[in-house]
Structure formats: C-alpha cells, structure tokens
Design a protein around this motif. Structure first.
Motif, PDB file in Angstrom:
ATOM      1  N   ASN A  46       4.337   2.894  -2.074  1.00 57.64           N
ATOM      2  CA  ASN A  46       3.376   2.564  -3.132  1.00 57.64           C
ATOM      3  C   ASN A  46       4.066   2.220  -4.441  1.00 57.64           C
ATOM      4  O   ASN A  46       3.569   1.387  -5.214  1.00 57.64           O
ATOM      5  CB  ASN A  46       2.404   3.724  -3.335  1.00 57.64           C
ATOM      6  CG  ASN A  46       1.316   3.765  -2.275  1.00 57.64           C
ATOM      7  OD1 ASN A  46       0.879   2.735  -1.779  1.00 57.64           O
ATOM      8  ND2 ASN A  46       0.893   4.968  -1.913  1.00 57.64           N
ATOM      9  N   HIS A  47       5.193   2.866  -4.736  1.00 56.45           N
ATOM     10  CA  HIS A  47       5.975   2.475  -5.918  1.00 56.45           C
ATOM     11  C   HIS A  47       6.414   1.020  -5.789  1.00 56.45           C
ATOM     12  O   HIS A  47       6.308   0.224  -6.741  1.00 56.45           O
ATOM     13  CB  HIS A  47       7.193   3.379  -6.067  1.00 56.45           C
ATOM     14  CG  HIS A  47       6.951   4.596  -6.897  1.00 56.45           C
ATOM     15  ND1 HIS A  47       6.620   4.533  -8.243  1.00 56.45           N
ATOM     16  CD2 HIS A  47       7.002   5.925  -6.591  1.00 56.45           C
ATOM     17  CE1 HIS A  47       6.477   5.751  -8.726  1.00 56.45           C
ATOM     18  NE2 HIS A  47       6.703   6.626  -7.735  1.00 56.45           N
ATOM     19  N   LYS A  48       6.883   0.668  -4.614  1.00 56.51           N
ATOM     20  CA  LYS A  48       7.334  -0.709  -4.394  1.00 56.51           C
ATOM     21  C   LYS A  48       6.161  -1.681  -4.496  1.00 56.51           C
ATOM     22  O   LYS A  48       6.265  -2.764  -5.096  1.00 56.51           O
ATOM     23  CB  LYS A  48       7.999  -0.822  -3.026  1.00 56.51           C
ATOM     24  CG  LYS A  48       8.595  -2.194  -2.741  1.00 56.51           C
ATOM     25  CD  LYS A  48       9.121  -2.256  -1.315  1.00 56.51           C
ATOM     26  CE  LYS A  48      10.257  -1.263  -1.118  1.00 56.51           C
ATOM     27  NZ  LYS A  48      10.866  -1.395   0.243  1.00 56.51           N
ATOM     28  N   ALA A  49       5.012  -1.309  -3.930  1.00 60.13           N
ATOM     29  CA  ALA A  49       3.843  -2.182  -3.982  1.00 60.13           C
ATOM     30  C   ALA A  49       3.345  -2.379  -5.401  1.00 60.13           C
ATOM     31  O   ALA A  49       2.953  -3.494  -5.794  1.00 60.13           O
ATOM     32  CB  ALA A  49       2.728  -1.596  -3.113  1.00 60.13           C
ATOM     33  N   LEU A  50       3.372  -1.321  -6.207  1.00 62.24           N
ATOM     34  CA  LEU A  50       2.922  -1.447  -7.587  1.00 62.24           C
ATOM     35  C   LEU A  50       3.855  -2.348  -8.388  1.00 62.24           C
ATOM     36  O   LEU A  50       3.394  -3.195  -9.169  1.00 62.24           O
ATOM     37  CB  LEU A  50       2.836  -0.059  -8.238  1.00 62.24           C
ATOM     38  CG  LEU A  50       2.435  -0.039  -9.718  1.00 62.24           C
ATOM     39  CD1 LEU A  50       1.080  -0.695  -9.929  1.00 62.24           C
ATOM     40  CD2 LEU A  50       2.445   1.385 -10.262  1.00 62.24           C
ATOM     41  N   ALA A  51       5.152  -2.163  -8.176  1.00 60.22           N
ATOM     42  CA  ALA A  51       6.101  -3.022  -8.899  1.00 60.22           C
ATOM     43  C   ALA A  51       5.904  -4.488  -8.527  1.00 60.22           C
ATOM     44  O   ALA A  51       5.918  -5.382  -9.397  1.00 60.22           O
ATOM     45  CB  ALA A  51       7.530  -2.573  -8.605  1.00 60.22           C
ATOM     46  N   LEU A  52       5.685  -4.792  -7.260  1.00 62.21           N
ATOM     47  CA  LEU A  52       5.463  -6.171  -6.834  1.00 62.21           C
ATOM     48  C   LEU A  52       4.147  -6.720  -7.379  1.00 62.21           C
ATOM     49  O   LEU A  52       4.070  -7.883  -7.809  1.00 62.21           O
ATOM     50  CB  LEU A  52       5.470  -6.239  -5.302  1.00 62.21           C
ATOM     51  CG  LEU A  52       6.819  -5.991  -4.626  1.00 62.21           C
ATOM     52  CD1 LEU A  52       6.667  -5.928  -3.114  1.00 62.21           C
ATOM     53  CD2 LEU A  52       7.818  -7.090  -5.021  1.00 62.21           C
TER      54      LEU A  52
ATOM     55  N   LEU B 154      -4.649  -2.871  -9.836  1.00 66.40           N
ATOM     56  CA  LEU B 154      -5.469  -1.656  -9.874  1.00 66.40           C
ATOM     57  C   LEU B 154      -5.421  -0.917  -8.541  1.00 66.40           C
ATOM     58  O   LEU B 154      -5.298   0.314  -8.490  1.00 66.40           O
ATOM     59  CB  LEU B 154      -6.917  -2.013 -10.220  1.00 66.40           C
ATOM     60  CG  LEU B 154      -7.199  -2.423 -11.668  1.00 66.40           C
ATOM     61  CD1 LEU B 154      -8.666  -2.781 -11.835  1.00 66.40           C
ATOM     62  CD2 LEU B 154      -6.811  -1.324 -12.630  1.00 66.40           C
ATOM     63  N   ASP B 155      -5.512  -1.659  -7.455  1.00 68.97           N
ATOM     64  CA  ASP B 155      -5.437  -1.027  -6.145  1.00 68.97           C
ATOM     65  C   ASP B 155      -4.094  -0.341  -5.935  1.00 68.97           C
ATOM     66  O   ASP B 155      -4.020   0.760  -5.369  1.00 68.97           O
ATOM     67  CB  ASP B 155      -5.666  -2.076  -5.050  1.00 68.97           C
ATOM     68  CG  ASP B 155      -7.120  -2.527  -4.993  1.00 68.97           C
ATOM     69  OD1 ASP B 155      -7.980  -1.780  -5.501  1.00 68.97           O
ATOM     70  OD2 ASP B 155      -7.376  -3.626  -4.464  1.00 68.97           O
ATOM     71  N   ALA B 156      -3.023  -0.975  -6.378  1.00 73.18           N
ATOM     72  CA  ALA B 156      -1.691  -0.380  -6.237  1.00 73.18           C
ATOM     73  C   ALA B 156      -1.570   0.880  -7.079  1.00 73.18           C
ATOM     74  O   ALA B 156      -0.973   1.878  -6.645  1.00 73.18           O
ATOM     75  CB  ALA B 156      -0.623  -1.398  -6.623  1.00 73.18           C
ATOM     76  N   GLU B 157      -2.152   0.869  -8.291  1.00 70.62           N
ATOM     77  CA  GLU B 157      -2.096   2.056  -9.151  1.00 70.62           C
ATOM     78  C   GLU B 157      -2.885   3.214  -8.529  1.00 70.62           C
ATOM     79  O   GLU B 157      -2.437   4.357  -8.539  1.00 70.62           O
ATOM     80  CB  GLU B 157      -2.646   1.717 -10.537  1.00 70.62           C
ATOM     81  CG  GLU B 157      -1.725   0.833 -11.380  1.00 70.62           C
ATOM     82  CD  GLU B 157      -2.316   0.550 -12.749  1.00 70.62           C
ATOM     83  OE1 GLU B 157      -3.501   0.914 -12.974  1.00 70.62           O
ATOM     84  OE2 GLU B 157      -1.608  -0.031 -13.587  1.00 70.62           O
TER      85      GLU B 157
END
Length: 509
Positions: free
Chosen positions: A439-445, A461-464
């Motif tokens: 999820n950290h990687k997804a939020l950064a992307l 927003l979904d990533a957060e």
C-alpha cells in the motif's frame, strides 16, 4: 473395674479407634506427549518481518513478563502482589480458612476451663427448705436448725467456690480427624485461590499494558495519516487554484482529512480508559499512572523462543487445578464426618474444685469436690437428618470430582487454543506487513500519477484509505500477538510463584 483404670481403657480405645469414610486418592489424568504444534509455517515473505516466535519445551520462567524486555511493564507487574485489591481479598480469605483450620484442630484437644464464684443467697421461707429437715443446723450454718425453720426464718448465707471443668471427645470413629482433614484441604484450596487471583491479575496487567501501547501505536498512525491527508488537501487546493483540477478533488481531500481526524478522539478515549484500568488493578485512583504511561511506547515485542514447559507439568502448575484438587479432598473428608455421625460419641468429662459456706474454710481439705466419668451419646432417631446429610456430602463429592475433571480438560483446551492463536496471529501479522509495504508503494505511485495528470484524485484517496486501514490492522495484529503470548502464559499457569506478602490483616483492622 476401679475408676483409676478408666482413663487407661479409654486411651486404648482411642488409639485403636478406626476412621470411617473414604480415604482421598488424587485423581489420575492423561497428559499429551507434546504440545500441539499448530498450523504449518507459511512460505517466507519477500519483505522484512520479525523472526518467528517459537514455543519450546523448556522450563517456564516464573517472571514471564520479563520476556517482553519492557522495564515499565516489569515495574507494574512487581507492584501487583502488594497493591492489587483482589489479591488482598484472596489473602484475607486465606487468613479466614487458616483460622477455621486452627479451630478444627482444637477439637482434637481436651477443653479445660476454670471458674470461681461467690454467691450471697437467700432461700425462700415458703420454699422447699421449709419441709426438709436441715442437717446444716448441726454444723452451725446460719439460718438453719435441726427442727427446720427457725423463729426468724431462713437467713441469708454465702457460698464460696472455685475449680475447673474439663471435657474431651474420644475420637473413636475419626469424626474429628476427618474434620481436620477437610479444614486442611479447604485451607489449601484458599491458598490456590490466592495464587489464581495473582495469576489472573498479572495477566490482566500485561494485557492492558500491551493494549495501551497498541492504542498509542494506532494514534501515531492516525496522526501520520492526518499529516498525509493534509498534504493531499493542500496539493489539491494548489492545483485547483491553478486550474489544473476541480473543487471536487478539494472536497474529497478535505473529507478524507476530516475522516482521519475523527478517529483520534476515540483512540485518545481508549488510551485514557486503559491507563485508568491499570491504575485500578494497582489499587490507585484514576490517572494515577498517567505520568508514567502517557508517553507513547511501541508494543512490547515477543521473544524468539517461548518456554512453555512440559504437558505433564500443567496439572501441577495451574492453581485452578490445584484448587479443584483440594476442594475434592475436602469433599471426600466431609463424607467421613457424615458417616461418623451414625456412631456413638464418647466424651470424657470431669470437674473439681472447692466449695464452702465460710470463706475461711474454702481451702480446707474437706471443702474439695470432684466429678469424673464418661458420657456416651447414641443416635437413635434423627428424622432422617443423618442419612440426608450423608447423601448430601456424597453428592457434593461427586460434584467436586466432575469439577476437577472439567477444570483439567478446560486447561488442556485453553493451552491448545492459546498455542494455535499465537502461531496463527503471527502469520496474519506477516501478511499485513506485506500489505502495508504494497500500500505504501501504491500510494506513492498514485500520488506521482496524479501530479503528472494521468490519474484522478479518487485513485489517491483509495490508496490513502487502504494504507490507513492496513496500518491499523497491522498495529492491531502486532498487539494481538503480544496479547496472545500473555494468554498463553496464563493458560500455562505461570506467574503465581512470584513472592507475595503475607495475608493482608492490616486491611481489616
């Protein structure tokens, strides 16, 4: 047979007297050869994770909380035995049971009491002495004459006397011995009850402390996510001001920030409640420990190796099993007490002393008096009370036996479930570690693609939201792993061996 031989005969009867009722035999139990190993280990995850904590068949450390290597937790646990009110109540109950034991033991000894009295007595001039020819007149007693009542009537007279009374029940059938046996077992049960109270309180302190650190970890995560959400809102405001995005993204970012902020008050409430719970466990007023515990600390980690002892040791270690065993012993001895009530009771009684109508003759040899002899009481008709009492004691003994079996079986289940939960939660925690990393990687992307204009803000927003959810789940799982270790040691019965103060008699002064 002369009276001098009576004590010798009765002594021989006492020595040859039998003890009725069943003798207690400690129940047998079958223990497994080894502890349940739990589910198989999952494949190694590519992310860095804590080393697996493995139960090993090594002697249990009585101060098991030191395995967490947390000085504050160790400090709290060392205060429990002295300050917890439940432990103090259990200590007082132990004092009561020991007093009852001393009372029961006293029944094995003769009762001896002394007495002394002075009476000034006036007999009725119209009472029984009027018709009884007085023999006292010849001895010079005032108010008496050989012809009955004097012309002045019966005069007051003095009685001076002193001496002692003694009695002793000859325990021919073991009623007293069985009573002492029952009281001894009940005292042992009270001792185990105090140990059980200490064990439960030690585990509760550790559990509440770990829960507190877990809530503080979730508070830190929530505040970090507030910072991230605030950055996202500021970014959308800047992009909206530049005409790159719309006010819809600003509203969504603001809503996400408010949603994250709304979680903080509830977590702060849980933190305060857990601090108060620890204060109550140590007999302190609310917020007494806030200065020591309000500063956030990480959840105490579990050790790589967890000594769990051998299965055969569980029955001897758990105080609730030992208490059930003592209660079964007491119930068995009570049957003997009830059976002995069907047989005759032999009592030796005696009294001796001095009596005189004049004070100056009290210590004369002629003033002595005594009485000595055995007394036999035989139950003939009691309306079924004795038989009903025996049936009651037998039913209570059967109940205690079933309770013992249930306690042992429940102990095996608790240990088995605790071992399974401990291992399973570690696997869940490892998966959540991977999920947080993803999820950290997804939020950064998502943030990068949003800034480049190739993704909308809903993706951010979904990533957060996903990151916040998995971080909170990871914090909860980490807390649960440590809490499950506490539950495991409670199931194993470790911790009551720690030093405890003597009974809290000061509490009832």
């Amino acid at each position: 047979m002369s009276i001098r031989r009576c004590p010798l005969v009765i002594g021989l009867l006492a020595m040859t007297g039998c003890t009725v009722g069943p003798d207690f035999t400690r129940p047998s139990w079958a223990s497994p050869a080894s502890w349940f190993a739990g589910p198989k280990e999952n494949a190694r995850l590519p992310v860095t994770k804590p080393p697996e904590s493995i139960p090993v068949a090594q002697p249990i450390d009585v101060d098991w909380w030191t395995l967490f290597n947390d000085p504050r937790l160790t400090m709290l646990e060392r205060r429990v035995a002295r300050e917890n009110l439940d432990v103090q109540l259990a200590a007082i109950r132990l004092t009561e049971s020991r007093a009852q034991l001393r009372f029961a033991r006293a029944s094995q000894l003769p009762n001896l009491s002394g007495n002394a009295s002075y009476v000034r007595q006036q007999a009725s001039n119209h009472g029984v002495f009027v018709e009884i020819p007085s023999a006292a007149g010849a001895s010079g007693a005032p108010g008496f004459s050989t012809g009955g009542v004097s012309s002045h009537g019966l005069q007051p007279f003095d009685i001076w006397q002193g001496g002692f009374d003694a009695s002793w029940e000859v325990d021919l059938w073991g009623r007293v011995r069985r009573s002492v046996e029952s009281a001894t077992a009940s005292s042992d049960a009270a001792t185990e009850a105090r140990r059980s109270a200490l064990l439960s309180t030690l585990a509760e302190v550790a559990r509440d402390y770990i829960q507190l650190r877990g809530v503080q970890s979730q508070l830190r995560i929530a505040r970090d996510n507030v910072h991230t959400a605030r950055q996202s809102r500021d970014l959308t405001q800047q992009r909206a001001a530049g005409g790159v995005t719309t006010d819809l993204d600003v509203a969504n970012a603001s809503a996400q920030l408010r949603t994250t902020l709304s979680q903080i008050p509830a977590l702060e409430q849980q933190e305060a409640q857990l601090i108060n719970a620890l204060s109550l466990l140590l007999g302190q007023p609310p917020n007494a420990l806030r200065a020591d515990l309000a500063v956030a600390q990480p959840v105490p980690p579990v050790p790589p190796l967890v000594p769990v002892g051998l299965p055969s040791e569980l029955v001897r270690r758990r105080p609730d099993i030992r208490q059930a065993d003592a209660q079964l012993h007491a119930a068995t001895a009570d049957i003997g007490v009830a059976q002995a009530s069907f047989y005759p009771t032999l009592n030796l009684t005696g009294s001796g002393g001095l009596q005189s109508l004049q004070l100056n003759h009290v210590f004369d040899l002629a003033s002595r008096q005594y009485a000595l002899g055995p007394g036999l009481t035989i139950p003939i008709f009691q309306g079924g009370q004795l038989r009903s009492t025996l049936q009651l004691r037998q039913a209570q003994q059967q109940e205690a036996a079933v309770t013992f079996q249930k306690t042992v079986l429940q102990a095996w289940h608790e240990v088995d479930n605790a071992l399974t939960a401990y291992k399973a939660e570690q696997s869940r925690r490892d998966e959540l570690i991977q999920a947080v990393a993803d999820n950290h990687k997804a939020l950064a992307l998502a943030q990068s693609r949003y800034q480049e204009g190739v993704a909308d803000f809903l993706t951010v927003l979904d990533a957060e939201r996903s990151l916040l959810a998995t971080q909170q789940q990871l914090a909860d799982s980490t807390t649960t792993v440590s809490s499950n270790l506490v539950a495991l040691y409670k199931a194993l019965g470790g911790g009551w061996e720690t030093d405890m103060p003597e009974e809290k008699t000061a509490a009832v002064k």
